[in-house]
Design a protein around this motif. Structure first.
Motif, PDB file in Angstrom:
ATOM      1  N   ILE A  71       0.837  -1.195   0.000  1.00 26.37           N
ATOM      2  CA  ILE A  71       0.000   0.000   0.000  1.00 26.37           C
ATOM      3  C   ILE A  71       0.877   1.253   0.000  1.00 26.37           C
ATOM      4  CG2 ILE A  71      -1.602   1.366   1.427  1.00 26.37           C
ATOM      5  CD1 ILE A  71      -2.940  -1.308   2.180  1.00 26.37           C
ATOM      6  N   GLY A  72       1.942   1.229   0.791  1.00 28.70           N
ATOM      7  CA  GLY A  72       2.880   2.351   0.796  1.00 28.70           C
ATOM      8  C   GLY A  72       3.528   2.559  -0.560  1.00 28.70           C
ATOM      9  N   LEU A  73       3.914   1.473  -1.220  1.00 28.82           N
ATOM     10  CA  LEU A  73       4.520   1.567  -2.551  1.00 28.82           C
ATOM     11  C   LEU A  73       3.526   2.120  -3.570  1.00 28.82           C
ATOM     12  CD1 LEU A  73       7.065   0.892  -4.205  1.00 28.82           C
ATOM     13  CD2 LEU A  73       6.067  -1.335  -4.638  1.00 28.82           C
ATOM     14  N   ILE A  74       2.294   1.666  -3.497  1.00 30.27           N
ATOM     15  CA  ILE A  74       1.265   2.161  -4.415  1.00 30.27           C
ATOM     16  C   ILE A  74       1.000   3.646  -4.181  1.00 30.27           C
ATOM     17  CG2 ILE A  74      -1.213   2.007  -4.951  1.00 30.27           C
ATOM     18  CD1 ILE A  74      -0.900  -1.051  -4.494  1.00 30.27           C
ATOM     19  N   LEU A  75       0.870   4.052  -2.912  1.00 29.10           N
ATOM     20  CA  LEU A  75       0.636   5.467  -2.605  1.00 29.10           C
ATOM     21  C   LEU A  75       1.794   6.348  -3.060  1.00 29.10           C
ATOM     22  CD1 LEU A  75      -1.039   5.279   0.916  1.00 29.10           C
ATOM     23  CD2 LEU A  75      -2.087   5.959  -1.243  1.00 29.10           C
ATOM     24  N   ALA A  76       3.028   5.875  -2.868  1.00 21.90           N
ATOM     25  CA  ALA A  76       4.195   6.651  -3.303  1.00 21.90           C
ATOM     26  C   ALA A  76       4.197   6.811  -4.820  1.00 21.90           C
ATOM     27  CB  ALA A  76       5.477   5.985  -2.831  1.00 21.90           C
ATOM     28  N   THR A  77       3.902   5.740  -5.532  1.00 24.18           N
ATOM     29  CA  THR A  77       3.877   5.793  -6.994  1.00 24.18           C
ATOM     30  C   THR A  77       2.766   6.705  -7.492  1.00 24.18           C
ATOM     31  OG1 THR A  77       4.746   3.545  -7.094  1.00 24.18           O
ATOM     32  CG2 THR A  77       3.697   4.395  -9.080  1.00 24.18           C
ATOM     33  N   MET A  78       1.572   6.558  -6.918  1.00 28.48           N
ATOM     34  CA  MET A  78       0.449   7.380  -7.363  1.00 28.48           C
ATOM     35  C   MET A  78       0.663   8.852  -7.039  1.00 28.48           C
ATOM     36  SD  MET A  78      -2.831   4.953  -6.537  1.00 28.48           S
ATOM     37  CE  MET A  78      -3.954   6.309  -6.753  1.00 28.48           C
ATOM     38  N   SER A  79       1.152   9.163  -5.842  1.00 27.36           N
ATOM     39  CA  SER A  79       1.330  10.569  -5.487  1.00 27.36           C
ATOM     40  C   SER A  79       2.395  11.232  -6.352  1.00 27.36           C
ATOM     41  CB  SER A  79       1.662  10.714  -4.004  1.00 27.36           C
ATOM     42  OG  SER A  79       2.898  10.099  -3.704  1.00 27.36           O
ATOM     43  N   THR A  80       3.445  10.495  -6.678  1.00 22.52           N
ATOM     44  CA  THR A  80       4.482  11.044  -7.555  1.00 22.52           C
ATOM     45  C   THR A  80       3.928  11.307  -8.943  1.00 22.52           C
ATOM     46  OG1 THR A  80       6.206   9.898  -6.335  1.00 22.52           O
ATOM     47  CG2 THR A  80       6.748  10.611  -8.567  1.00 22.52           C
ATOM     48  N   ASN A  81       3.221  10.351  -9.498  1.00 20.95           N
ATOM     49  CA  ASN A  81       2.687  10.521 -10.849  1.00 20.95           C
ATOM     50  C   ASN A  81       1.586  11.566 -10.905  1.00 20.95           C
ATOM     51  OD1 ASN A  81       4.364   8.712 -12.211  1.00 20.95           O
ATOM     52  ND2 ASN A  81       3.163   6.987 -11.484  1.00 20.95           N
ATOM     53  N   ILE A  82       0.745  11.622  -9.902  1.00 17.87           N
ATOM     54  CA  ILE A  82      -0.304  12.639  -9.897  1.00 17.87           C
ATOM     55  C   ILE A  82       0.306  14.031  -9.795  1.00 17.87           C
ATOM     56  CG2 ILE A  82      -2.196  13.596  -8.520  1.00 17.87           C
ATOM     57  CD1 ILE A  82      -3.006  10.668  -7.937  1.00 17.87           C
ATOM     58  N   ALA A  83       1.284  14.195  -8.911  1.00 11.61           N
ATOM     59  CA  ALA A  83       1.934  15.502  -8.769  1.00 11.61           C
ATOM     60  C   ALA A  83       2.641  15.915 -10.053  1.00 11.61           C
ATOM     61  CB  ALA A  83       2.921  15.481  -7.605  1.00 11.61           C
ATOM     62  N   ALA A  84       3.273  14.977 -10.724  1.00  5.39           N
ATOM     63  CA  ALA A  84       3.993  15.302 -11.951  1.00  5.39           C
ATOM     64  C   ALA A  84       3.062  15.599 -13.121  1.00  5.39           C
ATOM     65  CB  ALA A  84       4.932  14.158 -12.325  1.00  5.39           C
ATOM     66  N   ASN A  85       1.902  14.964 -13.127  1.00  9.56           N
ATOM     67  CA  ASN A  85       1.013  15.096 -14.288  1.00  9.56           C
ATOM     68  C   ASN A  85      -0.117  16.106 -14.102  1.00  9.56           C
ATOM     69  OD1 ASN A  85       2.348  13.229 -15.933  1.00  9.56           O
ATOM     70  ND2 ASN A  85       1.411  11.546 -14.797  1.00  9.56           N
ATOM     71  N   VAL A  86      -0.228  16.721 -12.953  1.00  8.14           N
ATOM     72  CA  VAL A  86      -1.291  17.700 -12.764  1.00  8.14           C
ATOM     73  C   VAL A  86      -0.817  19.120 -13.082  1.00  8.14           C
ATOM     74  CG1 VAL A  86      -0.997  18.283 -10.311  1.00  8.14           C
ATOM     75  CG2 VAL A  86      -3.264  18.202 -11.289  1.00  8.14           C
TER      76      VAL A  86
END
Length: 93
Positions: A71-86
């Motif tokens: 869950i931590g790995l998924i959250l880290a990946t999603m937060s990084t990609n969301i921040a980069a793509n927004v």
């Protein structure tokens, strides 16, 4: 995406100075963390494991620890990609 973040700098010197202050420390910290974790896998498992998913599959901590780590790995990946793509679409509005 660096141009999306530096477009509001007052000058070329200001954006270079910002990158010189911000990037080296965090790049070194991430490099140190990845080298330390990979080095520890050599001692613990006898082989260098640099893939987080492969590392989790080798650990025998039970389903709860594995689930929390994933869950931590998924959250880290999603937060990084969301921040980069927004940022680019937000600047385009």
């Amino acid at each position: 995406n660096i141009s999306d973040f530096t477009r509001y700098a007052k000058s070329q010197r200001a954006q270079v100075l910002g990158q010189l202050i911000g990037l080296p420390f965090f790049m070194a910290a991430f490099c140190f963390a990845s080298i330390a974790v990979t080095s520890c896998t050599i001692v613990i498992f006898g082989a260098a494991i640099n893939d987080p998913i492969a590392l989790m599959s080798r650990m025998q901590n039970g389903p709860v620890a594995t689930t929390l780590a994933m869950i931590g790995l998924i959250l880290a990946t999603m937060s990084t990609n969301i921040a980069a793509n927004v940022v680019p679409p937000a600047n385009a509005l």
